[in-house]
Design a protein around this motif. Structure first.
Motif, PDB file in Angstrom:
ATOM      1  N   ALA A 188     -20.810 -40.064  -2.201  1.00  0.00           N
ATOM      2  CA  ALA A 188     -20.150 -41.233  -1.618  1.00  0.00           C
ATOM      3  C   ALA A 188     -20.746 -41.555  -0.248  1.00  0.00           C
ATOM      4  CB  ALA A 188     -18.644 -40.987  -1.511  1.00  0.00           C
ATOM      5  N   GLN A 189     -21.016 -40.519   0.534  1.00  0.00           N
ATOM      6  CA  GLN A 189     -21.617 -40.742   1.851  1.00  0.00           C
ATOM      7  C   GLN A 189     -23.059 -41.212   1.725  1.00  0.00           C
ATOM      8  OE1 GLN A 189     -20.836 -36.944   3.659  1.00  0.00           O
ATOM      9  NE2 GLN A 189     -18.807 -37.560   4.374  1.00  0.00           N
ATOM     10  N   HIS A 205     -22.823 -44.814   1.059  1.00  0.00           N
ATOM     11  CA  HIS A 205     -22.484 -45.525   2.302  1.00  0.00           C
ATOM     12  C   HIS A 205     -23.714 -45.678   3.187  1.00  0.00           C
ATOM     13  CE1 HIS A 205     -20.411 -46.774   5.916  1.00  0.00           C
ATOM     14  NE2 HIS A 205     -20.903 -45.737   6.564  1.00  0.00           N
ATOM     15  N   THR A 208     -25.861 -48.412   1.978  1.00  0.00           N
ATOM     16  CA  THR A 208     -25.287 -49.716   2.333  1.00  0.00           C
ATOM     17  C   THR A 208     -25.546 -50.049   3.804  1.00  0.00           C
ATOM     18  OG1 THR A 208     -23.531 -49.447   0.683  1.00  0.00           O
ATOM     19  CG2 THR A 208     -23.146 -51.057   2.439  1.00  0.00           C
ATOM     20  N   VAL A 209     -25.418 -49.060   4.669  1.00  0.00           N
ATOM     21  CA  VAL A 209     -25.668 -49.269   6.102  1.00  0.00           C
ATOM     22  C   VAL A 209     -27.107 -49.732   6.326  1.00  0.00           C
ATOM     23  CG1 VAL A 209     -25.912 -48.092   8.335  1.00  0.00           C
ATOM     24  CG2 VAL A 209     -23.890 -47.687   6.921  1.00  0.00           C
ATOM     25  N   ASN A 223     -27.638 -53.259   5.254  1.00  0.00           N
ATOM     26  CA  ASN A 223     -27.121 -54.212   6.241  1.00  0.00           C
ATOM     27  C   ASN A 223     -28.103 -54.415   7.386  1.00  0.00           C
ATOM     28  OD1 ASN A 223     -24.757 -54.587   4.799  1.00  0.00           O
ATOM     29  ND2 ASN A 223     -23.614 -53.025   5.928  1.00  0.00           N
ATOM     30  N   ASP A 245     -25.879 -37.878   9.940  1.00  0.00           N
ATOM     31  CA  ASP A 245     -24.643 -38.373   9.327  1.00  0.00           C
ATOM     32  C   ASP A 245     -23.756 -39.057  10.367  1.00  0.00           C
ATOM     33  OD1 ASP A 245     -22.365 -36.024  10.038  1.00  0.00           O
ATOM     34  OD2 ASP A 245     -24.437 -35.331   9.971  1.00  0.00           O
ATOM     35  N   SER A 264     -22.504 -42.932  10.365  1.00  0.00           N
ATOM     36  CA  SER A 264     -21.064 -43.206  10.284  1.00  0.00           C
ATOM     37  C   SER A 264     -20.491 -43.855  11.529  1.00  0.00           C
ATOM     38  CB  SER A 264     -20.295 -41.909   9.978  1.00  0.00           C
ATOM     39  OG  SER A 264     -20.453 -40.986  11.047  1.00  0.00           O
TER      40      SER A 264
END
Length: 359
Positions: A68-69, A72, A75-76, A79, A120, A124
């Motif tokens: 899941a991370q 993410h 996705t980051v 972007n 990480d 995050s």
């Protein structure tokens, strides 16, 4: 009697004796302890590497990292790419494209510099250090096919874009002055300084020209690969654990550095973490016997040969006998304290942790 330990002790005596006859014995590959199935899969990913596999290796430093991370983080990055694409970089010069990426990453993404930050945290919350943000820039430059080089100083890492051309320094820890594009005047002054201090001869300058001498000498630090950069997260973790007298944690982290990219410095620190770990143990567990075997297998030539033979003789007697025998006390496994400070990338670990400064 622990037959499993006895069997291991007896089996190790022969290969260890043979190893001492070699000039460079191959270390015993002790089983790596992974923090999670995610970390194990990431560090054993097949080549060739992809952006996703690199992201997984960078995130794996966090014990609780998972798919899941990873999703993410993907996705980051997507972007960030969307923001860069919105500026229409294809119509810009390479220098302007690098400037655009630098501005977007620092102004809209990064929030706070911390010595001990890991990738990480950068993904995050925008908390970063020189290792994590250099990895981020490297991934972005690869996505846009911008040539780059990762440069390593003893306690710092940074990225140079277009290393064979304009040498754009992307200083990850200085959001104000971190972008530096040397102009002709700067290059000329720098080469003159080198000649005046006899760091380069006038003959070299005349033969090669100012541009080439500058290219060879300016920020002439060690160039490392992205894999090496990823391994520095584990290197820092191992160094910090060693200074905090947590030798087993240090050993496990440094084993992963060695797996990703073996180097002399890493092998030395692994040996020192083993010295710490062996101090005061009773060799009542198979893992402790493995540590002792690993320690001796990492020694060059015939160093500690007699101690090795004696230690494994005592171990054999201990587990053959019904009475407990005192554990081995070879001089090579006495309590060890390294000469401080030990330097990590992005920080100097001494009595406290401080920033090492920029490039």
């Amino acid at each position: 009697m622990n037959k499993k330990i006895l069997a291991l002790g007896a089996a190790l005596c022969l290969p260890l004796t043979a190893a001492f006859a070699q000039q460079t014995p191959k270390p015993i590959a002790r089983h790596l302890v992974y923090a999670s199935a995610f970390e194990e899969a990431a560090l054993n990913a097949a080549e060739p590497a992809t952006e996703k596999s690199r992201l997984a290796q960078l995130l794996a430093i966090k014990p609780g990292a998972n798919e899941a991370q990873l999703a993410h983080a993907t996705t980051v990055l997507a972007n960030v790419y969307a923001q860069v694409d919105a500026t229409r970089p294809e119509g810009k010069s390479l220098a302007k494209r690098v400037r655009t990426i630098f501005d977007i990453v620092h102004k809209d993404f990064l929030s706070k510099y911390e010595d001990k930050a890991t990738f990480d945290q950068t993904i995050s919350s925008g908390v970063y250090n020189c290792v994590s943000v250099s990895a981020l820039y490297s991934l972005i430059f690869e996505h846009y096919r911008i040539p780059y080089a990762i440069k390593q100083k003893p306690t710092h890492v940074y990225v140079v874009a277009d290393p064979e051309g304009s040498n754009i320094l992307v200083e990850a820890t200085d959001p104000q002055g971190g972008y530096f594009l040397p102009d002709a005047r700067f290059k000329k002054a720098y080469v003159e300084y080198l000649a005046e201090h006899k760091l380069v001869s006038q003959e070299e300058v005349a033969r090669l020209g100012t541009e080439e001498v500058f290219k060879q000498k300016f920020q002439a630090d060690k160039t490392i690969s992205l894999t090496q950069l990823i391994s520095l997260q584990y290197y820092n973790k191992g160094v910090l654990a060693l200074t905090e007298e947590a030798p087993e944690e240090s050993y496990q982290a440094l084993q992963k550095v060695e797996k990703l990219f073996p180097a002399v410095e890493t092998k030395y620190l692994l040996l020192e973490s083993l010295r710490h770990r062996l101090s005061g143990i009773s060799y009542s567990k198979i893992e402790e016997v493995e540590l002792l075997a690993d320690f001796y297998a990492r020694q060059p030539g015939t160093k500690f040969r007699d101690e090795a033979v004696n230690d494994f003789r005592v171990l054999t007697q201990k587990f053959l006998s019904t009475k407990a025998t005192p554990p081995p006390t070879a001089a090579s496994t006495k309590s060890f304290r390294p000469a401080w400070p030990i330097r990590a990338h992005g920080a100097l670990f001494h009595l406290s942790i401080t920033c090492s400064g920029g490039a």
